[in-house]
Design an enzyme around this catalytic site. Structure first.
Site, PDB file in Angstrom:
ATOM      1  N   LYS A  78       0.859  -1.192   0.000  1.00 39.35           N
ATOM      2  CA  LYS A  78       0.000   0.000   0.000  1.00 39.35           C
ATOM      3  C   LYS A  78       0.890   1.234   0.000  1.00 39.35           C
ATOM      4  CE  LYS A  78      -4.011   2.013   2.380  1.00 39.35           C
ATOM      5  NZ  LYS A  78      -4.959   1.910   3.513  1.00 39.35           N
ATOM      6  N   SER A 159      -9.922   1.965   2.358  1.00 38.71           N
ATOM      7  CA  SER A 159      -8.975   2.690   1.545  1.00 38.71           C
ATOM      8  C   SER A 159      -7.909   1.814   0.860  1.00 38.71           C
ATOM      9  CB  SER A 159      -8.274   3.734   2.416  1.00 38.71           C
ATOM     10  OG  SER A 159      -7.429   3.124   3.368  1.00 38.71           O
ATOM     11  N   SER A 183     -10.376  -0.161   6.638  1.00 41.97           N
ATOM     12  CA  SER A 183      -9.697  -0.005   5.345  1.00 41.97           C
ATOM     13  C   SER A 183      -8.982  -1.244   4.815  1.00 41.97           C
ATOM     14  CB  SER A 183      -8.683   1.139   5.423  1.00 41.97           C
ATOM     15  OG  SER A 183      -9.340   2.369   5.287  1.00 41.97           O
TER      16      SER A 183
END
Lengths: 491, 95
Positions: A78, A159, A183
């Site tokens: 990420k 997210s 997320s």
């Protein structure tokens, strides 16, 4: 080479140790898949050269008989984990030119164990969002758009949307994510994969771009529960550089996956039965309860009375911490700078140009609830309610070992849907936010397909630092639901 | 409690985020929607409840006050938008 993409992490480990596949073969297959699927926008940057170099090093170690646990395992990271010498944007224009000079603890540990970095995964800007639509680098397409023959492009959730879509679509065998209010778990649910948020303090936050420091926690996104256990072992551990990191030993999580849940007490919180929840989600929940009961678990109804206040509490605490954390982006030391002749103008213009709408909204809310005259009414109030929410969990965990709930209140929706109404978007995290506020470990397991053919997830929540029970129950659920990812790597 | 245009202006100034005059009203409306929704917390009786800032329950550790890092100004300044020798440079603050 498509069969390589279909193998999960544990399969790859075996294929490597049996010398059926080399690290380089696996890595090249993934790099090719990423290149062929660039329209999915899962990656903000692809670190091709680095990946090949890391794979060659893996192969050398394996040849010498010194192979490490994750040698030859190509993963996505990420884009909020700082990676030394590799652009780290947090999905924001503010950091679009930022190249960290140091490595986050979590990624350093993954490389220590031989893992290979494919690239940096797309995400909502500063991890603020539930659909990956707030990213400065554009939205990400959920691979189930094709699988379910959806007319509209679907969101991967957020997210950690790029991470989840990459793992589901065969563009990475696993990925790191971070979870502040859901997320990791919500995108895992939307993409039909496993996503785990460990206990707060289990993984170091050092080198992770901060959103809300009392909630942020790194975790794995994988295709199976076993893979999550393997990856978490590498990511977790005490780190003196993060003052909230927990000085507890890291168990071999894989050993917990023995399938034996006889006598284990599972609580089903009644407050999670909400009006308006689609019947297919209710059905999946019931199916999960039946699987666990059949495997010998003891099911009981439990109450978490403050559940409905978790989201509004979160939307005071998280923006408050964000407004403070994001104050560092002033155009002075790193990141974007708007050229102005006056210092005050430079701050304001930099932040206006650097941040997107959702991030600005949360900074403004956070600044307001922390400002003189409103601090007690909003911020302190929210911290008090947070204590009550934590107390609810402490109470039920006197009588049960884990909780079982749905992960998200809906299946994946179309890109653009819910964008006009922040509160509607926030409601995506209704089942995941309470555990975040309490700091508890939780996992999302893909359970079934909705009427539209889209994945739905189940969530297992455990006591502080009892990831083992969470993984054990997740593993039993996974075997029971017989969910399979379709056509990995064939989008 | 509801935010008017003046308050939005004040908050935006505190946050150092410029909001165009024409956008003040829309922003105020958006923020008020969120704040109204948040205000359901007033229903909760929190009398005598200690505010919780952290879930860890452990005391923040202290380390010895020793220099353990540093000595690489080029790395520190690597991402600086502007620099003068080993310093971050900013627009002139004092005449």
């Amino acid at each position: 080479m498509s069969n390589i993409l279909e193998l999960n992490l544990a399969d790859l480990q075996k294929a490597i140790s049996d010398k059926h596949l080399s690290a380089k073969e696996i890595t090249e297959a993934y790099l090719q898949a990423i290149e062929q699927n660039s329209q999915s926008n899962c990656f903000i940057s692809i670190t091709e050269e680095k990946a090949i170099q890391m794979a060659e090093e893996s192969d050398k170690r394996i040849e010498r008989g010194e192979g490490l646990a994750l040698d030859g395992i190509p993963i996505g990271v990420k884009d909020l984990f700082c990676t030394s010498g590799v652009s780290t944007t947090a999905g924001s224009n503010m950091l679009s030119n930022f190249v960290p000079q140091y490595e986050s603890t979590v990624t350093e540990q993954l490389w220590r164990d031989g893992a290979i970095m494919l690239g940096k995964c797309n995400m909502d800007e500063f991890a603020m969002g539930s659909a990956n639509t707030t990213s400065y680098f554009g939205s990400v397409e959920n691979p189930w758009t094709t699988r379910a023959k959806s007319e509209k492009k679907l969101v991967p959730g957020g997210s950690s949307g790029g991470s989840a879509a990459a793992v589901s679509g065969g563009l990475a065998v696993a990925a790191t994510g971070s979870d502040t209010g859901g997320s990791i778990r919500q995108p895992a649910s939307f993409c039909g994969i496993v996503g785990m948020k460990p206990t707060y303090g289990r993984c170091s936050r050092w080198g992770m771009v901060a959103f809300a420091s009392s909630l942020d926690q790194a975790g794995p996104l994988t295709r199976t529960v076993r893979d999550a256990a393997i990856l978490l072992k590498s990511m977790a551990g005490y780190d003196p550089k993060d003052s909230t990191s927990a000085n507890v030993s890291v168990p071999n999580f894989e050993l917990a996956l023995n399938g034996d849940i006889r006598g284990l007490r599972v609580g089903v919180p009644r407050e999670y039965k909400r009006e308006g929840t689609p019947p297919e989600i209710e059905n999946l929940w019931q199916k999960g309860i039946d699987i666990l009961r059949k495997a010998g678990a003891v099911i009981s109804d439990v109450s978490l009375p403050h559940t409905k206040y978790a989201l509004p509490t979160y939307y005071i605490i998280a923006p408050a911490e964000a407004s403070s954390n994001l104050a560092r982006y002033d155009g002075v030391r790193y990141g974007l700078r708007a050229q102005q002749t006056e210092l005050q103008d430079m701050y304001q213009r930099t932040r206006d140009e650097g941040f997107g709408d959702e991030v600005k909204r949360r900074i403004l809310i956070g600044t307001y609830v922390l400002s003189a005259g409103y601090y007690d009414a909003y911020y302190l109030k929210a911290q008090r309610v947070r204590a009550l929410i934590k107390q609810d969990f402490d109470n039920v965990f006197e009588n049960v070992d884990v909780l079982l709930t749905p992960t998200a209140p809906s299946e994946a929706f179309a890109i653009g849907e819910n964008d006009d109404d922040p509160i509607k978007m926030y409601l995506n995290d209704i089942f995941t936010v309470p555990t975040s506020l309490a700091g508890l470990p939780a996992i999302s397991i893909p359970g079934s397909l909705s009427n539209k053919g889209l994945p739905l997830g189940l969530q297992v929540v455990g006591k502080m630092f009892d990831e083992e029970s969470v993984l054990k129950v997740g593993d039993v659920l996974e075997s029971g639901v017989e969910f399979t990812l379709q056509e990995v790597g064939k989008q | 409690m509801s935010l008017d245009k003046t308050m939005v202006q004040r908050v935006s100034q505190l946050a150092r985020i410029e909001i165009e005059e024409t956008q003040l009203e829309t922003t105020a409306r958006e923020l008020n929607n969120i704040l109204e929704w948040i205000e359901q917390l007033n229903e909760v009786d929190t009398e005598g409840v200690e505010p919780m800032a952290s879930v860890t329950g452990h005391e923040l550790p202290k380390r010895d006050d020793d220099v353990t890092d540093g000595g690489y100004p080029d790395k520190v300044l690597k991402n600086a938008p502007d620099r003068e020798s080993d310093f971050f440079a900013v627009p002139k603050v004092v005449e």
